[in-house]
Every structure is written in C-alpha cells, then in structure tokens.
Design a protein around this motif. Structure first.
Motif, PDB file in Angstrom:
ATOM      1  N   SER A  99     -49.840  46.676  31.254  1.00 29.56           N
ATOM      2  CA  SER A  99     -50.916  47.537  31.208  1.00 29.56           C
ATOM      3  C   SER A  99     -50.976  48.812  32.070  1.00 29.56           C
ATOM      4  CB  SER A  99     -52.182  46.765  31.597  1.00 29.56           C
ATOM      5  OG  SER A  99     -52.093  46.104  32.862  1.00 29.56           O
ATOM      6  N   ILE A 106     -51.216  53.095  31.079  1.00 32.84           N
ATOM      7  CA  ILE A 106     -52.006  53.998  31.982  1.00 32.84           C
ATOM      8  C   ILE A 106     -51.224  55.392  32.335  1.00 32.84           C
ATOM      9  CG2 ILE A 106     -53.571  54.253  33.863  1.00 32.84           C
ATOM     10  CD1 ILE A 106     -54.468  51.363  33.751  1.00 32.84           C
ATOM     11  N   THR A 143     -50.365  57.265  29.179  1.00 36.08           N
ATOM     12  CA  THR A 143     -51.344  57.973  28.724  1.00 36.08           C
ATOM     13  C   THR A 143     -51.717  59.301  29.711  1.00 36.08           C
ATOM     14  OG1 THR A 143     -52.583  55.969  28.220  1.00 36.08           O
ATOM     15  CG2 THR A 143     -53.918  57.917  28.336  1.00 36.08           C
ATOM     16  N   ILE A 147     -53.386  53.885  26.191  1.00 40.35           N
ATOM     17  CA  ILE A 147     -54.551  52.871  26.446  1.00 40.35           C
ATOM     18  C   ILE A 147     -55.031  52.636  24.739  1.00 40.35           C
ATOM     19  CG2 ILE A 147     -56.749  52.458  27.095  1.00 40.35           C
ATOM     20  CD1 ILE A 147     -55.942  54.212  29.391  1.00 40.35           C
ATOM     21  N   VAL A 168     -60.190  46.919  28.912  1.00 40.97           N
ATOM     22  CA  VAL A 168     -59.120  47.883  28.631  1.00 40.97           C
ATOM     23  C   VAL A 168     -60.214  48.936  28.234  1.00 40.97           C
ATOM     24  CG1 VAL A 168     -57.156  49.049  28.377  1.00 40.97           C
ATOM     25  CG2 VAL A 168     -57.127  46.757  28.717  1.00 40.97           C
ATOM     26  N   LYS A 205     -61.410  52.555  30.247  1.00 46.60           N
ATOM     27  CA  LYS A 205     -61.182  53.709  30.057  1.00 46.60           C
ATOM     28  C   LYS A 205     -62.274  54.742  29.914  1.00 46.60           C
ATOM     29  CE  LYS A 205     -59.752  56.489  25.917  1.00 46.60           C
ATOM     30  NZ  LYS A 205     -59.447  56.726  24.781  1.00 46.60           N
TER      31      LYS A 205
END
Length: 319
Positions: free
Chosen positions: A86, A90, A93, A271, A291, A295
């Motif tokens: 995860s 991020i 992204t 994401i 998540v 965001k």
C-alpha cells in the motif's frame, strides 16, 4: 421576545418576501423540474453511497451488513501504512500524477505558442482539430490501440525500432519504468489538445498594440513571445497549475486499468486500481474503503489549498 411594534413593522416585509418567492416559483418551476432528474441521480449515486464509508471502520461482512459487522476503529487505516504494497501504491500515484501535472502543463503551453505563430488559418484550424480529437476517445479504445502498437511481437513501434534502428524489441507494457513513460506520454498526447483551448484563448486576448510596440522597438518574434505573450499568459498558467494540485492523487484509473498487468504492479499500480483489486477481486471491502477515504480526505484538503492559492496568486474564485 419581539415587541408588538416590531412584529407589526416586520409583518408587511415578510408577506412581501413570501409573495415574491411564490411569484418566482411560478415563473421558474419548469427549470426546477428540468434539473430534478439530475438532482435525483446526484443524490442516489454521489451522496447516498457516502453511508458506505462506515465500512472503513468495520470488519465488514456482506452477509452481516452494516448493523451487525464488527467495529474495529482505525485498524484498516493503520494497515494502510504498515503494508509495503500500500505504501508503494501511494508513491506510484504521487510519481505518476506529478509527472502528468508537470508535463501536462508544459506541453500545451509550448504547442499553443507554436500554433499561435502559424499564419494560415486553414492550417491552424486543421492542426487544432487533429490535436483535439484524442480527448473525445475513451481509454478503452485508446488502450486497445496502444496495446497493439506497443506489442513486443508485431507491434508497429517495436517493428520500427528493429527495422530502422536495429534495436531489440522493448516490453513497453511489461517493464515498470517503460510503463510509467507510456502512461505519462499517452496521457499528454490525449489531453494536451483540449488543454490548449485555455491558453489559445489567453493569447487571443493579448492587446495587439503590445506586439506593435515591441516590433517598433526591434523585437523578433521569439522576443515578442517571451516578453509579451508569456507574461500575459502567466495569470492563467498560475491558476491552472494551482488547481491541478487537487488532482495530485488522481493518476488516472481508466487509463492505467486498461493498460496495466501484474508485471508492472510495483511501478504502475495506483490508489484507484489498488482499491478496485482489494474490493472487487479480493473482497476486502473494509480495507478498500479505508484507502479510498484516505485518498478523498487528502484530495479535499489539496483542493481547498489549491483554490486558496489560485485566489491569492491568480485572483481566481468560484464563489
């Protein structure tokens, strides 16, 4: 408590206001009726699903529902920063979105300045039409075209590399670094024509007397562009750049979803695609919701900051 005198004075004003309101409704009710379907759709598909955010704080089980699923607090938010996967998502992204924002700001400005120098209106309009067209094609269509063009076996790009430059075929959509390059370049190619509209409108608003004065002073076309056109465009450039901050966590779900594969998850997974796989493929609805909520909160803060910056430096405001 209001006195009798105050009530007596305010009563005619209240009646008058109500009368105006009723007259206004009688005149505009067709317009209210016209926006009613859009309002219902917005409520059903944008506001009603907000109730589902409670899953981020539950160990949600579809067969138990919201009411009976176990509450776990911020467990899933903690897991967001504990898993390497995860955290990498991020970073992916941020990297992809920043590259898109920077390149997507620079390229339309340069092309609009170059296009402004074309004197034949027919050629100018033809170029504008050609560069606008990709914006109106979906990533489903463009994704299929890119997959065919960049294929290792038989793809047009790789055949050109082999035949013309004697370079070994490149696995564009299977190598993480090349995948990021393809994502950024293809996004710019699709959107820069539409983004040029803003800058061409800003250029069209430049006072011709400024060019005449610069020409009298002996300025070349390049000098006129640097000293007249660019400073005039600067306010709109600042506004566009600051407003793009709100999209820093939007790397483009449609584009990446149609192009990525497990080979590039380490460099190309973002994401939105991570949330999709966690919820729809793995069935981990609570973690995916956490998540997505993370965001959304960060994006909301960035949007507020970007609007404040746009108002401060570009005098731009919506309300």
């Amino acid at each position: 408590m209001k006195s009798g005198l105050e009530v007596a004075v305010n009563e005619p004003n209240r009646v008058k206001t109500e009368s105006k309101w009723k007259k206004g409704i009688k005149k505009t009710w067709p317009l209210h009726l016209l926006i009613l379907p859009a309002t219902i759709i917005a409520v059903v598909f944008h506001y009603f699903p907000i109730l589902g955010l409670v899953m981020a704080f539950q160990d949600y089980k579809p067969w138990l529902g919201f009411m009976n699923s176990e509450w776990v607090g911020f467990k899933h938010f903690e897991a967001l920063f504990m898993f390497d996967e995860s955290v990498q998502v991020i970073w992916n992204t941020l990297i992809i979105s920043v590259l898109k924002i920077v390149c997507g700001l620079f390229v339309p400005i340069v092309i609009s300045l170059l296009l402004n120098e074309v004197r034949k209106s027919g050629i100018k309009r033809g170029i504008q039409t050609l560069v606008y067209l990709p914006h109106f094609l979906s990533w489903v269509i463009l994704g299929g075209i890119l997959i065919d063009l960049l294929s290792v076996k038989g793809g047009l790009v790789n055949r050109m590399l082999v035949d013309w430059f004697n370079i070994q075929p490149i696995f564009f959509l299977g190598d993480g670094d090349w995948f990021r390059f393809v994502i950024v370049v293809s996004d710019i190619w699709k959107e820069f024509g539409f983004a040029m509209i803003i800058y061409l409108a800003a250029i069209a608003g430049v006072n011709p007397s400024l060019y005449e004065a610069a020409e009298v002073d002996g300025a070349s076309r390049l000098q006129q562009t640097i000293n007249v056109t660019l400073p005039t465009m600067l306010p709109i450039i600042v506004v566009v750049a600051t407003l793009q901050l709100g999209n820093i966590l939007n790397a483009g779900f449609d584009q990446i979803f149609n192009l990525y594969n497990p080979l590039v998850y380490s460099k190309g997974d973002v994401i939105d695609t991570f949330v999709y796989r966690s919820a729809m493929l793995k069935g981990d609805f609570s973690f995916a919701t956490a998540v997505g909520l993370f965001k959304s909160i960060i994006s909301f803060v960035l949007i507020v900051v970007s609007y404040r910056l746009a108002y401060r430096f570009g005098n731009y405001r919506i309300f």
